[in-house]
Write a protein that holds these residues in place. Structure first.
Motif, PDB file in Angstrom:
ATOM      1  N   ASP A 111       0.829  -1.216   0.000  1.00 38.85           N
ATOM      2  CA  ASP A 111       0.000   0.000   0.000  1.00 38.85           C
ATOM      3  C   ASP A 111       0.864   1.267   0.000  1.00 38.85           C
ATOM      4  N   ASN A 146      -4.909   2.276   3.130  1.00 41.40           N
ATOM      5  CA  ASN A 146      -4.983   3.680   2.735  1.00 41.40           C
ATOM      6  C   ASN A 146      -5.554   3.875   1.339  1.00 41.40           C
ATOM      7  N   THR A 147      -5.817   2.766   0.664  1.00 37.81           N
ATOM      8  CA  THR A 147      -6.472   2.858  -0.632  1.00 37.81           C
ATOM      9  C   THR A 147      -7.239   1.559  -0.889  1.00 37.81           C
ATOM     10  N   ARG A 167      -4.596  -1.438  -5.057  1.00 40.75           N
ATOM     11  CA  ARG A 167      -3.410  -2.161  -4.594  1.00 40.75           C
ATOM     12  C   ARG A 167      -3.176  -3.400  -5.452  1.00 40.75           C
ATOM     13  N   SER A 226       6.380   1.498   2.635  1.00 40.32           N
ATOM     14  CA  SER A 226       5.190   2.043   1.978  1.00 40.32           C
ATOM     15  C   SER A 226       4.710   3.290   2.702  1.00 40.32           C
ATOM     16  N   THR A 227       4.829   3.283   4.035  1.00 36.39           N
ATOM     17  CA  THR A 227       4.425   4.463   4.821  1.00 36.39           C
ATOM     18  C   THR A 227       5.197   5.690   4.386  1.00 36.39           C
ATOM     19  N   ARG A 239       3.879   6.868   1.034  1.00 33.32           N
ATOM     20  CA  ARG A 239       2.579   7.536   1.176  1.00 33.32           C
ATOM     21  C   ARG A 239       2.747   8.947   1.724  1.00 33.32           C
ATOM     22  N   LYS A 273       1.636  12.486  -0.004  1.00 31.02           N
ATOM     23  CA  LYS A 273       0.698  13.348   0.718  1.00 31.02           C
ATOM     24  C   LYS A 273       1.237  14.758   0.908  1.00 31.02           C
ATOM     25  N   ILE A 301      -0.394   5.865  -9.483  1.00 31.41           N
ATOM     26  CA  ILE A 301      -0.748   6.670  -8.311  1.00 31.41           C
ATOM     27  C   ILE A 301      -1.051   8.105  -8.731  1.00 31.41           C
ATOM     28  N   TYR A 361      -3.243   8.597  -2.289  1.00 27.01           N
ATOM     29  CA  TYR A 361      -2.418   9.031  -1.148  1.00 27.01           C
ATOM     30  C   TYR A 361      -2.292  10.548  -1.039  1.00 27.01           C
TER      31      TYR A 361
END
Length: 204
Positions: free
Chosen positions: A12, A49-50, A55, A172-173, A176, A180, A197, A203
């Motif tokens: 993600d 988150n999506t 994904r 992945s965090t 994201r 953002k 994306i 995100y």
């Protein structure tokens, strides 16, 4: 008889580290296939988150061109109450009855299982084989020896520990957060996924 690795994650999004890790594990452990298994957004222990669809699409885009990499949507199709790694591995062992199945995970998850945080933790370890990847600051041998669940179910082939060169921490965090906040994570994930994306404004 084939050797198959099950690589479950939220993906993600999927990152270049996921791909590099899977490729390195396949090479070192002589795996014939690595099955990328995105988890469902129905899981109660994780917050996605999506959408599952995005994904899933990104994983498919990311693995194109690698004959050893395949995807499976088994967990995405399950009801929330039935989504446990123990049940998932039962499914794959039935699907590939003549093959050896290994669950690929990081050392942080090894500790969680050893502390009984996963459903059917004792049976999970007793009935399955694991490829465990290093994480910074975690002594994998010590983690096994400290846990009754892990050490009493280890027959010498339960855990394949992979240490040197796999402690890469771009997550992945992180990616994201970059999207953002207007950052530029372009070279941290496959180009096809980066464009996906951007196209769907994920995100943000």
């Amino acid at each position: 008889m084939a050797k198959i690795g099950i690589y479950g994650s939220s993906f993600d999004p999927i990152t270049n580290v996921h791909l590099w890790t899977a490729n390195t594990v396949a090479h070192r452990c002589k795996l014939d296939e690595v099955i990328f298994l995105p988890c469902s957004n129905k899981r109660k222990d994780k917050k996605m988150n999506t959408e599952d669809e995005h994904r899933w699409n990104m994983v498919q885009l990311a693995i194109q061109g690698n004959e050893r990499f395949i995807t499976d949507d088994y967990e995405m199709l399950q009801e929330a109450w039935n989504i446990t790694t123990y049940e998932t591995l039962k499914y794959f062992k039935q699907k590939y009855q003549n093959d050896d199945i290994y669950f690929i995970m990081g050392a942080d998850l090894l500790i969680d299982i050893g502390e009984g945080r996963w459903g059917n933790a004792d049976l999970l370890v007793k009935e399955n084989k694991f490829i465990v990847m290093a994480r910074d600051g975690i002594d994998m041998v010590k983690a096994i020896s400290k846990s009754p669940i892990l050490r009493n179910n280890d027959d010498g082939s339960t855990f394949h520990l992979i240490d040197k060169g796999l402690a890469m921490e771009i997550s992945s965090t992180y990616i994201r957060e970059e999207f953002k906040l207007g950052g530029e994570p372009k070279y941290l994930l496959p180009e096809s996924c980066y464009e996906y994306i951007k196209k769907y404004c994920l995100y943000q």
